[in-house]
Design a protein around this motif. Structure first.
Motif, mmCIF file in Angstrom:
data_model
loop_
_atom_site.group_PDB
_atom_site.id
_atom_site.type_symbol
_atom_site.label_atom_id
_atom_site.label_comp_id
_atom_site.label_asym_id
_atom_site.label_seq_id
_atom_site.Cartn_x
_atom_site.Cartn_y
_atom_site.Cartn_z
ATOM 1 N N ILE A 28 52.393 91.861 91.898
ATOM 2 C CA ILE A 28 52.571 90.413 92.020
ATOM 3 C C ILE A 28 51.222 89.710 91.937
ATOM 4 O O ILE A 28 51.069 88.700 91.249
ATOM 5 C CB ILE A 28 53.261 90.064 93.348
ATOM 6 C CG1 ILE A 28 54.622 90.776 93.435
ATOM 7 C CG2 ILE A 28 53.438 88.577 93.494
ATOM 8 C CD1 ILE A 28 55.650 90.235 92.499
ATOM 9 N N GLY A 29 50.235 90.256 92.637
ATOM 10 C CA GLY A 29 48.904 89.655 92.586
ATOM 11 C C GLY A 29 48.397 89.604 91.152
ATOM 12 O O GLY A 29 47.867 88.583 90.710
ATOM 13 N N CYS A 32 50.056 86.915 89.152
ATOM 14 C CA CYS A 32 49.487 85.592 89.437
ATOM 15 C C CYS A 32 48.169 85.406 88.695
ATOM 16 O O CYS A 32 47.906 84.358 88.098
ATOM 17 C CB CYS A 32 49.225 85.422 90.927
ATOM 18 S SG CYS A 32 50.680 85.432 91.929
ATOM 19 N N LEU A 35 48.774 84.720 85.146
ATOM 20 C CA LEU A 35 49.236 83.355 84.932
ATOM 21 C C LEU A 35 48.050 82.384 84.925
ATOM 22 O O LEU A 35 47.909 81.554 84.021
ATOM 23 C CB LEU A 35 50.226 82.988 86.035
ATOM 24 C CG LEU A 35 50.896 81.627 85.934
ATOM 25 C CD1 LEU A 35 51.684 81.550 84.643
ATOM 26 C CD2 LEU A 35 51.817 81.407 87.119
ATOM 27 N N ALA A 36 47.184 82.518 85.925
ATOM 28 C CA ALA A 36 46.037 81.619 86.014
ATOM 29 C C ALA A 36 45.121 81.797 84.805
ATOM 30 O O ALA A 36 44.654 80.827 84.204
ATOM 31 C CB ALA A 36 45.274 81.862 87.303
ATOM 32 N N ALA A 39 46.391 80.211 81.666
ATOM 33 C CA ALA A 39 46.149 78.772 81.609
ATOM 34 C C ALA A 39 44.723 78.501 81.137
ATOM 35 O O ALA A 39 44.480 77.585 80.339
ATOM 36 C CB ALA A 39 46.394 78.146 82.974
ATOM 37 N N ILE A 40 43.771 79.311 81.603
ATOM 38 C CA ILE A 40 42.384 79.118 81.164
ATOM 39 C C ILE A 40 42.277 79.352 79.659
ATOM 40 O O ILE A 40 41.697 78.549 78.920
ATOM 41 C CB ILE A 40 41.451 80.079 81.932
ATOM 42 C CG1 ILE A 40 41.434 79.681 83.412
ATOM 43 C CG2 ILE A 40 40.064 80.049 81.344
ATOM 44 C CD1 ILE A 40 40.515 80.495 84.258
ATOM 45 N N ILE A 43 43.599 76.527 77.474
ATOM 46 C CA ILE A 43 42.711 75.376 77.317
ATOM 47 C C ILE A 43 41.672 75.654 76.223
ATOM 48 O O ILE A 43 41.400 74.805 75.367
ATOM 49 C CB ILE A 43 42.032 75.050 78.663
ATOM 50 C CG1 ILE A 43 43.073 74.526 79.649
ATOM 51 C CG2 ILE A 43 40.928 74.028 78.491
ATOM 52 C CD1 ILE A 43 43.726 73.229 79.251
ATOM 53 N N PHE A 44 41.113 76.861 76.230
ATOM 54 C CA PHE A 44 40.119 77.173 75.192
ATOM 55 C C PHE A 44 40.772 77.224 73.819
ATOM 56 O O PHE A 44 40.184 76.785 72.829
ATOM 57 C CB PHE A 44 39.414 78.495 75.517
ATOM 58 C CG PHE A 44 38.283 78.315 76.480
ATOM 59 C CD1 PHE A 44 37.010 78.032 76.030
ATOM 60 C CD2 PHE A 44 38.495 78.409 77.847
ATOM 61 C CE1 PHE A 44 35.959 77.847 76.914
ATOM 62 C CE2 PHE A 44 37.466 78.223 78.742
ATOM 63 C CZ PHE A 44 36.196 77.943 78.278
ATOM 64 N N VAL A 46 43.460 75.552 72.875
ATOM 65 C CA VAL A 46 43.757 74.177 72.475
ATOM 66 C C VAL A 46 42.499 73.505 71.934
ATOM 67 O O VAL A 46 42.530 72.853 70.876
ATOM 68 C CB VAL A 46 44.320 73.379 73.670
ATOM 69 C CG1 VAL A 46 44.305 71.892 73.383
ATOM 70 C CG2 VAL A 46 45.731 73.828 73.981
ATOM 71 N N ALA A 47 41.386 73.678 72.636
ATOM 72 C CA ALA A 47 40.144 73.076 72.147
ATOM 73 C C ALA A 47 39.817 73.613 70.765
ATOM 74 O O ALA A 47 39.412 72.867 69.863
ATOM 75 C CB ALA A 47 39.001 73.361 73.124
ATOM 76 N N TYR A 50 42.210 72.079 68.232
ATOM 77 C CA TYR A 50 41.944 70.643 68.108
ATOM 78 C C TYR A 50 40.728 70.372 67.222
ATOM 79 O O TYR A 50 40.691 69.399 66.477
ATOM 80 C CB TYR A 50 41.710 70.082 69.514
ATOM 81 C CG TYR A 50 41.580 68.589 69.588
ATOM 82 C CD1 TYR A 50 42.710 67.775 69.653
ATOM 83 C CD2 TYR A 50 40.330 67.981 69.612
ATOM 84 C CE1 TYR A 50 42.590 66.404 69.725
ATOM 85 C CE2 TYR A 50 40.200 66.607 69.694
ATOM 86 C CZ TYR A 50 41.342 65.822 69.747
ATOM 87 O OH TYR A 50 41.229 64.463 69.831
ATOM 88 N N TYR A 51 39.743 71.261 67.279
ATOM 89 C CA TYR A 51 38.491 71.017 66.564
ATOM 90 C C TYR A 51 38.416 71.709 65.217
ATOM 91 O O TYR A 51 37.382 71.671 64.562
ATOM 92 C CB TYR A 51 37.295 71.429 67.423
ATOM 93 C CG TYR A 51 36.995 70.458 68.531
ATOM 94 C CD1 TYR A 51 37.026 69.089 68.292
ATOM 95 C CD2 TYR A 51 36.675 70.896 69.815
ATOM 96 C CE1 TYR A 51 36.762 68.188 69.300
ATOM 97 C CE2 TYR A 51 36.407 70.006 70.832
ATOM 98 C CZ TYR A 51 36.452 68.647 70.565
ATOM 99 O OH TYR A 51 36.187 67.753 71.564
ATOM 100 N N THR A 138 33.204 76.216 69.694
ATOM 101 C CA THR A 138 34.525 76.700 70.089
ATOM 102 C C THR A 138 34.659 78.196 69.816
ATOM 103 O O THR A 138 35.259 78.920 70.598
ATOM 104 C CB THR A 138 35.622 75.934 69.333
ATOM 105 O OG1 THR A 138 35.312 75.941 67.946
ATOM 106 C CG2 THR A 138 35.728 74.527 69.817
ATOM 107 N N SER A 141 32.728 80.315 72.432
ATOM 108 C CA SER A 141 33.279 80.257 73.793
ATOM 109 C C SER A 141 34.611 80.990 73.881
ATOM 110 O O SER A 141 34.837 81.743 74.825
ATOM 111 C CB SER A 141 33.412 78.810 74.251
ATOM 112 O OG SER A 141 34.221 78.096 73.353
#
Ligand code: HEM
Ligand SMILES: [Cu+2]
Lengths: 203, 560
Positions: A28-29, A32, A35-36, A39-40, A43-44, A46-47, A50-51, A138, A141
């Motif tokens: 379970i840990g 989690c 999942l976190a 999400a990180i 974001i990268f 998407v950036a 986007y670029y 981008t 990173s």
């Protein structure tokens, strides 16, 4: 006896309907954490998307990127080996476990080397750094974030391998090894996304 | 009796409890006990509450009269940046995590969190982050050149944060502090989820779990998907500032709007990260003081989960004035309004719980009633703002400031104060003074309404936020003065609380293990609970195990 004062006043052995079994906390840990981390990564990614094509100056991805087929094959197949390391440990086949772990570490390291060579080529021959343009920012990173995860995974896998070689890994550790393998599968899955976004869509 | 190693360990701790421990400081610094870590979170957050409250007072003194020169424009910018950042990251989140840390294992009948050492790590890293933020006052521009705190707002919009507009290191301190606090939050959230899923005592099915752990579960889920993006964005900003990357550099084709999206993808769900625990406290206190079981338990759970999901899709209502075009605006207007459905369900369920109950107006319940009322009003101004044309008029005015403080103070802080009075006897074994509690309540309530009711009006009259002073004669003067007076009342109320907590610790009357005649597991152990909480792990058969114990003739389990 002192325990009486601390004892909860709830009945100890009250009737319960079904046998009481809860999931293993390592899994379970790790879920989690995944999942976190997803999400990180999103974001990268998407950036990055986007670029795409928004850099004001060169070089462009099409000019400098090549498909890292070999590295990708190595990394993805390592997932298979780490899986088998877990199953053989469950069956108490310690030799097979060690061998599969060694194969995982080897393949992961080869992948890392291909990335390193690619970066060397880009920086040295093409003059592309994180400063050069949006593509550079981008690209380094996102790929760098993934590579960092590979490094972390490799460190943990190598430690496990060392323990395994020293004969310190027993069947009761298989749950923990499974948690580590979950992480490694995640790193592989992320690579599929990175590969598609950076090397297929991005070019 | 048979003794197991755990029982022996508890006996040992009990034996040492009477004697002075060898080294108290060492014990606290190295503890991995969820209760001690929870308390450390709370104390650290209370310190920051006082600091950030002090900053708010300074701002209100500056704005109390027109053309004031109490602080300079630069200092004012630093004040609102530090106030906002501190309140959200170093007061709100830690204090709620602290409460969760303390209560969740007790309420689900567990002996500790799932990963005690990770728990300690998360605490220390967030504490370090807070200290780092304030260290910027000394270290951000040159060696100990005082007065160089971050001044880019708690949202740190690009390109304000670029090297050109923000030279020196103040912004770097801000990014690092927020980044580290994010790491700590994700660690704690992971711990809470794992504890709830893997450590429930026998018989506590998910459908029998008290609502507080349920809401902490949803809140932690939100932390994963909301705080992580912010953490990622901080990495990008740091790459921009240190390695010359161009993510938010408009001169190289980068986009300032992208930062806004990333920030608000965090920023809006963050409101729910803060407010869900506030709901959780209300869910525990209201039934006990109405002497009725919570009305609509399954609806409450469903509404909370729904709020968690919907809150992820409304972030751009903070960006109506950016110009997203009609399609974008329409989507975010409707998504925002949809949230009012599950929120409405919650409010109705609370009212239905109170309705017809034998209401006991003790201090915790007074705060909860304040919470309900003010949360309702905050919801109404929120619906007003979610209409894009209305928001175009009032965005970045004091109306918005008044609205979000209604949520943050009127709902969250009120519920939190109620929770303090409710669980203080459990934590310390002493009751808090009722008289002082009422003083606190009334001072704070009057102050709250003086400040934030009146703050809507200058907003409607066109007073922009983040201005350090204004001309006389625009109709804002008297209003701002009243707002300032209210702030002082609130500060006074908070000081009464702090005094009450310290005073009652030494002089309060003994609480016993169940002073409120409550129903959940934490009230079955002595106050304060011993290490490992439960000498023998409990078994439960209903949602209100202590009710069953006290009323064997009419147990809850018959109704489920
Ligand atoms: C208790 C009394 C409080 C007072 C009198 C107060 C007052 C203020 C004032 C004057 C501002 C500056 C508005 C502007 O110029 O834009 C502000 C901003 C803010 N406050 Fe508070 N505040 C209080 C409590 C809180 C609490 C409890 C929270 C959060 C949990 C909070 C969060 C914020 C945030 C996020 C901002 C925005 C900062 C920015 O615009 O950069 N405040 N507050
Ligand atoms: Cu919002």
């Amino acid at each position: 006896m002192t325990t009486v004062t601390t004892a909860s006043r709830i009945p100890i052995d009250g009737p319960i309907e079904t046998p009481w079994k809860l999931p293993y906390r390592g899994n379970i840990g790790m879920a989690c954490l995944i999942l976190a981390e997803s999400a990180i990564f999103i974001i990268f990614v998407v950036a990055y998307i986007y670029y795409i094509g928004k850099s004001l100056s060169g070089p462009t991805p099409a000019q400098v990127l090549e498909l890292p087929i070999f590295g990708t094959i190595c990394l993805l197949s390592s997932s298979f080996f780490v899986h088998h390391a877990v199953t053989s440990l469950r069956k108490e086949n310690f030799r097979a476990c060690t061998l599969h772990l060694a194969a995982t570490v080897l393949l992961g390291t080869i992948f890392l080397i291909t990335t390193a060579r690619e970066w060397y080529h880009l920086i040295h021959d093409e003059g592309l750094t994180i400063k050069t343009n949006l593509f550079g920012s981008t690209y380094y990173s996102l790929v760098g974030l993934h590579a960092t995860h590979v490094v972390v995974g490799l460190i943990m896998l190598s430690l496990t391998l060392a323990f395994s070689l020293a004969g310190k890994i027993k069947e009761e550790h298989s749950e923990k090894l499974e948690v580590l393998s979950l992480y490694w599968h995640f790193v592989d899955a992320v690579w599929v996304v990175v590969f598609l976004v950076v090397y297929v869509i991005g070019r | 009796m048979t003794t197991t190693p755990v029982l022996e360990a508890i006996d040992e701790t009990l034996e040492t409890q009477g004697k002075p421990p060898v080294n108290v400081i060492y014990e606290w610094l190295t503890t991995v006990d969820h209760k001690k870590i929870g308390l450390m979170y709370i104390v650290y957050a209370l310190i920051f509450l006082v600091v950030a409250g002090f900053e708010a007072i300074l701002m209100r003194i500056q704005l109390a009269i027109p053309n004031n020169h109490f602080v300079s424009p630069q200092v004012f910018n630093q004040l609102f940046t530090m106030h906002g950042t501190t309140m959200v990251f170093f007061m709100g989140m830690p204090i709620l995590f602290g409460m969760g840390n303390y209560l969740v294992p007790l309420m689900i009948g567990a002996r500790d969190m799932a990963f005690p050492r990770l728990n300690a790590f998360s605490f220390w890293i967030s504490a370090f982050a807070g200290i780092l933020l304030y260290f910027s006052y000394f270290g951000a521009s040159g060696l100990y050149a005082a007065g160089s705190a971050p001044d880019v707002g708690w949202f740190a919009y690009a390109p304000l944060t670029s090297k050109v507009f923000s030279p020196g290191h103040s912004t770097d301190y801000w990014t690092l502090a927020v980044f580290l606090s994010g790491v700590g939050s994700i660690g704690t959230a992971l711990n809470i989820v794992t504890t709830i899923i893997c450590m429930r005592c026998k018989g506590m099915k998910m459908s029998r779990m008290p609502l507080l752990p349920w809401l902490y579960l949803v809140m932690s889920g939100l932390v994963f998907v909301a705080v992580s993006p912010l953490t990622a964005a901080q990495v990008m900003l740091t790459l921009d500032r240190y390695l010359g990357a161009h993510f938010f550099d408009t001169q190289a084709g980068g986009s300032a709007i992208l930062w806004m999206h990333f920030f608000w993808i965090f920023g809006h769900p963050e409101v729910y990260v803060l407010v869900l625990p506030a709901f959780a406290f209300a869910n525990e206190v209201i039934p006990v003081f109405s002497r009725k079981a919570m009305f609509g338990y399954p609806a409450m759970v469903a509404a909370s989960v729904a709020i968690g999901f919907i809150s992820l899709s409304v972030w751009a209502h903070h960006m109506f004035t950016v110009g997203m075009g009609p399609a974008g605006n329409t989507f975010f207007v409707f998504a925002t309004m949809v949230i009012s459905v599950p929120t409405g369900i919650k409010i109705f369920n609370w009212l239905a719980t109170i309705w017809g109950g034998k209401i006991i107006f003790a201090v915790p319940m007074m705060f909860m009633v304040g919470f309900l009322f003010q949360f309702l009003i905050a919801g109404l101004t929120g619906i007003m703002l979610s209409a894009a044309p209305f928001d175009w008029q009032l965005s970045a005015s004091y109306f918005v400031v008044a609205h979000f403080h209604y949520v943050l103070v009127g709902a969250i802080v009120f519920s939190l104060f109620g929770a303090f009075y409710y669980w203080y006897p459990k934590v310390t074994g002493k009751m808090m003074s009722d008289t002082l509690g009422k003083w606190h309540f009334w001072l704070f309530l009057i102050g709250f309404h003086l400040t934030f009711d009146f703050m809507h009006v200058p907003g409607l009259l066109g007073m922009p936020r983040r201005i350090y002073t204004y001309e006389a004669g625009r109709g804002w003067d008297t209003l701002n003065f009243i707002v300032g007076v209210g702030a002082i009342f609130q500060a006074a109320g908070t000081l009464v609380l702090v005094y009450n907590m310290i005073h009652s610790y030494y002089k309060g009357k003994e609480a016993g293990h169940d002073p409120w005649d409550a129903w959940t597991l934490e009230w079955s152990v002595p106050s304060p609970p011993p290490s490992y909480n439960f000498a023998i792990e409990p078994t439960v058969n209903s949602r209100r195990p202590l009710w069953d114990l006290k009323h064997p003739e009419d147990p809850d389990s018959d109704y489920e």
